[in-house]
Design a protein around this motif. Sequence first.
Motif, PDB file in Angstrom:
ATOM      1  N   VAL A 269      38.734  45.013  40.987  1.00  0.00           N
ATOM      2  CA  VAL A 269      38.493  46.326  40.380  1.00  0.00           C
ATOM      3  C   VAL A 269      38.789  46.239  38.898  1.00  0.00           C
ATOM      4  O   VAL A 269      39.922  45.935  38.487  1.00  0.00           O
ATOM      5  CB  VAL A 269      39.380  47.412  41.028  1.00  0.00           C
ATOM      6  CG1 VAL A 269      39.032  48.792  40.476  1.00  0.00           C
ATOM      7  CG2 VAL A 269      39.216  47.390  42.554  1.00  0.00           C
ATOM      8  N   ARG A 270      37.779  46.489  38.107  1.00  0.00           N
ATOM      9  CA  ARG A 270      37.959  46.461  36.650  1.00  0.00           C
ATOM     10  C   ARG A 270      38.654  47.722  36.180  1.00  0.00           C
ATOM     11  O   ARG A 270      38.527  48.780  36.760  1.00  0.00           O
ATOM     12  CB  ARG A 270      36.609  46.326  35.955  1.00  0.00           C
ATOM     13  CG  ARG A 270      35.906  45.020  36.258  1.00  0.00           C
ATOM     14  CD  ARG A 270      34.525  45.007  35.659  1.00  0.00           C
ATOM     15  NE  ARG A 270      34.565  45.053  34.210  1.00  0.00           N
ATOM     16  CZ  ARG A 270      33.504  45.311  33.448  1.00  0.00           C
ATOM     17  NH1 ARG A 270      32.352  45.551  33.993  1.00  0.00           N
ATOM     18  NH2 ARG A 270      33.618  45.315  32.147  1.00  0.00           N
TER      19      ARG A 270
ATOM     20  N   VAL B 182      42.743  43.371  43.909  1.00  0.00           N
ATOM     21  CA  VAL B 182      43.371  42.965  42.654  1.00  0.00           C
ATOM     22  C   VAL B 182      42.597  43.582  41.492  1.00  0.00           C
ATOM     23  O   VAL B 182      41.421  43.919  41.612  1.00  0.00           O
ATOM     24  CB  VAL B 182      43.405  41.429  42.493  1.00  0.00           C
ATOM     25  CG1 VAL B 182      44.353  40.794  43.495  1.00  0.00           C
ATOM     26  CG2 VAL B 182      42.013  40.823  42.602  1.00  0.00           C
ATOM     27  N   GLY B 183      43.274  43.711  40.358  1.00  0.00           N
ATOM     28  CA  GLY B 183      42.593  44.116  39.139  1.00  0.00           C
ATOM     29  C   GLY B 183      41.896  42.925  38.508  1.00  0.00           C
ATOM     30  O   GLY B 183      42.187  41.768  38.828  1.00  0.00           O
ATOM     31  N   ALA B 184      40.966  43.214  37.603  1.00  0.00           N
ATOM     32  CA  ALA B 184      40.241  42.133  36.955  1.00  0.00           C
ATOM     33  C   ALA B 184      41.134  41.350  36.009  1.00  0.00           C
ATOM     34  O   ALA B 184      41.014  40.138  35.873  1.00  0.00           O
ATOM     35  CB  ALA B 184      39.034  42.685  36.192  1.00  0.00           C
TER      36      ALA B 184
ATOM     37  N   ARG C  22      30.012  46.970  36.995  1.00  0.00           N
ATOM     38  CA  ARG C  22      30.440  48.288  36.521  1.00  0.00           C
ATOM     39  C   ARG C  22      31.088  49.135  37.616  1.00  0.00           C
ATOM     40  O   ARG C  22      31.361  50.307  37.405  1.00  0.00           O
ATOM     41  CB  ARG C  22      29.248  49.034  35.916  1.00  0.00           C
ATOM     42  CG  ARG C  22      28.623  48.334  34.706  1.00  0.00           C
ATOM     43  CD  ARG C  22      29.693  47.981  33.668  1.00  0.00           C
ATOM     44  NE  ARG C  22      29.159  47.270  32.531  1.00  0.00           N
ATOM     45  CZ  ARG C  22      28.862  47.846  31.376  1.00  0.00           C
ATOM     46  NH1 ARG C  22      29.036  49.144  31.229  1.00  0.00           N
ATOM     47  NH2 ARG C  22      28.398  47.122  30.381  1.00  0.00           N
ATOM     48  N   CYS C  23      31.324  48.527  38.776  1.00  0.00           N
ATOM     49  CA  CYS C  23      32.033  49.194  39.863  1.00  0.00           C
ATOM     50  C   CYS C  23      32.833  48.117  40.591  1.00  0.00           C
ATOM     51  O   CYS C  23      32.669  46.925  40.305  1.00  0.00           O
ATOM     52  CB  CYS C  23      31.047  49.891  40.806  1.00  0.00           C
ATOM     53  SG  CYS C  23      30.008  48.761  41.764  1.00  0.00           S
ATOM     54  N   PRO C  24      33.722  48.489  41.495  1.00  0.00           N
ATOM     55  CA  PRO C  24      34.445  47.459  42.248  1.00  0.00           C
ATOM     56  C   PRO C  24      33.486  46.505  42.950  1.00  0.00           C
ATOM     57  O   PRO C  24      32.426  46.901  43.434  1.00  0.00           O
ATOM     58  CB  PRO C  24      35.259  48.279  43.256  1.00  0.00           C
ATOM     59  CG  PRO C  24      35.475  49.593  42.569  1.00  0.00           C
ATOM     60  CD  PRO C  24      34.193  49.847  41.822  1.00  0.00           C
ATOM     61  N   VAL C  25      33.876  45.231  42.990  1.00  0.00           N
ATOM     62  CA  VAL C  25      33.074  44.181  43.615  1.00  0.00           C
ATOM     63  C   VAL C  25      33.864  43.596  44.779  1.00  0.00           C
ATOM     64  O   VAL C  25      35.017  43.178  44.606  1.00  0.00           O
ATOM     65  CB  VAL C  25      32.720  43.078  42.602  1.00  0.00           C
ATOM     66  CG1 VAL C  25      32.001  41.927  43.287  1.00  0.00           C
ATOM     67  CG2 VAL C  25      31.854  43.648  41.476  1.00  0.00           C
TER      68      VAL C  25
ATOM     69  N   SER D 238      45.594  47.936  35.666  1.00  0.00           N
ATOM     70  CA  SER D 238      45.580  47.824  37.127  1.00  0.00           C
ATOM     71  C   SER D 238      45.564  49.175  37.832  1.00  0.00           C
ATOM     72  O   SER D 238      45.508  49.220  39.063  1.00  0.00           O
ATOM     73  CB  SER D 238      46.793  47.016  37.603  1.00  0.00           C
ATOM     74  OG  SER D 238      47.991  47.749  37.398  1.00  0.00           O
ATOM     75  N   ALA D 239      45.611  50.280  37.082  1.00  0.00           N
ATOM     76  CA  ALA D 239      45.694  51.603  37.709  1.00  0.00           C
ATOM     77  C   ALA D 239      44.494  51.877  38.622  1.00  0.00           C
ATOM     78  O   ALA D 239      44.649  52.437  39.718  1.00  0.00           O
ATOM     79  CB  ALA D 239      45.811  52.683  36.641  1.00  0.00           C
ATOM     80  N   LYS D 240      43.293  51.494  38.211  1.00  0.00           N
ATOM     81  CA  LYS D 240      42.117  51.729  39.047  1.00  0.00           C
ATOM     82  C   LYS D 240      42.182  50.916  40.330  1.00  0.00           C
ATOM     83  O   LYS D 240      41.729  51.369  41.383  1.00  0.00           O
ATOM     84  CB  LYS D 240      40.835  51.417  38.274  1.00  0.00           C
ATOM     85  CG  LYS D 240      40.463  52.494  37.271  1.00  0.00           C
ATOM     86  CD  LYS D 240      39.060  52.274  36.728  1.00  0.00           C
ATOM     87  CE  LYS D 240      38.652  53.416  35.808  1.00  0.00           C
ATOM     88  NZ  LYS D 240      37.266  53.257  35.294  1.00  0.00           N
TER      89      LYS D 240
END
Length: 297
Positions: free
Chosen positions: A288-289, A257-259, A134-137, A160-162
């Motif tokens: 990052v999701r 990278v995004g998820a 639920r947060c960046p890994v 991918s914005a986050k």
Amino acid sequence: MSGLVVVGVDGSASSLAAVEVAAEEARRRSADLRVVHAFLWPAMHVPLGASPLGPPDGGLRAMTERLVTEAAARARSVAPDVEVSQAVVTGEPLTVLEAQSRSAELVVVGSRGMGGFVGLLVGSTAVHLAAHGRCPVLVVREQAVPEGPVVLGVDGSAASAKAIGFAFAEAELRGADLVALHAWTGWNAPMPAPQDERAPYANEPGALAAGEERLLSEALTGYRERYPDVKVRHETVHGGAREALIEASRTARLLVVGARGRGGFSGLVLGSVSQAMLHHAHCPVAVVRGGDADGDV
């Protein structure tokens, strides 16, 4: 109130490397650090105490407590000013760390754990947590290049914005340059409007490349103003995203990278490019999701 960085430990060399990275991440953020071990044995009804025939401080529970205490001590030696706590939580690693991620701003894990098999390039916990956390890994793979840039994979998707915001913030925290890399091929590039209605498939030479450069610039709109101290370099590559990002990671201190991104399939929680980075990148990888609303989480 301080933020929180969580690091998962299991006693492996990979997880101890993750502890050191997590301590540095907590220091940069002025955050607390929590060292967590998922204790699976109680659920399997295995005896946890010392054997009557062994030393009084033996047994799985005592061994686990020592493991976590040593990892916490390692963290304090790396970042003495960081508030470090420790926890042994009964449960399966993915479930425990996913729950921990709900109150954390970052979860750090090693790329391989005690359960890793020879030839398995990245542990299943790292892959699944990158998809479900639920947060960046942050997955700690090979040693980062200390003076290298933060490399950001950009595909122009809303999801991918986050990842873009996270990468800018990480570059600012590190005092690093940011390389925003966008890779495209003729298969995934949107076709621009034809210049001549009589030739509907004809375009000026370079029209596809120019369109992809605009996509990259538009994706970064607003972030330069929000992070004026971050020096940004755009790189648009005609080729596969996996190959381009893996190559860029050779000289990077962090890859973001995004998820999941453009071209992702509904229901696929971790995109193929993200998975490839977890398996093959040459530096730590942050996944990052996009958020629950975008369907790719």
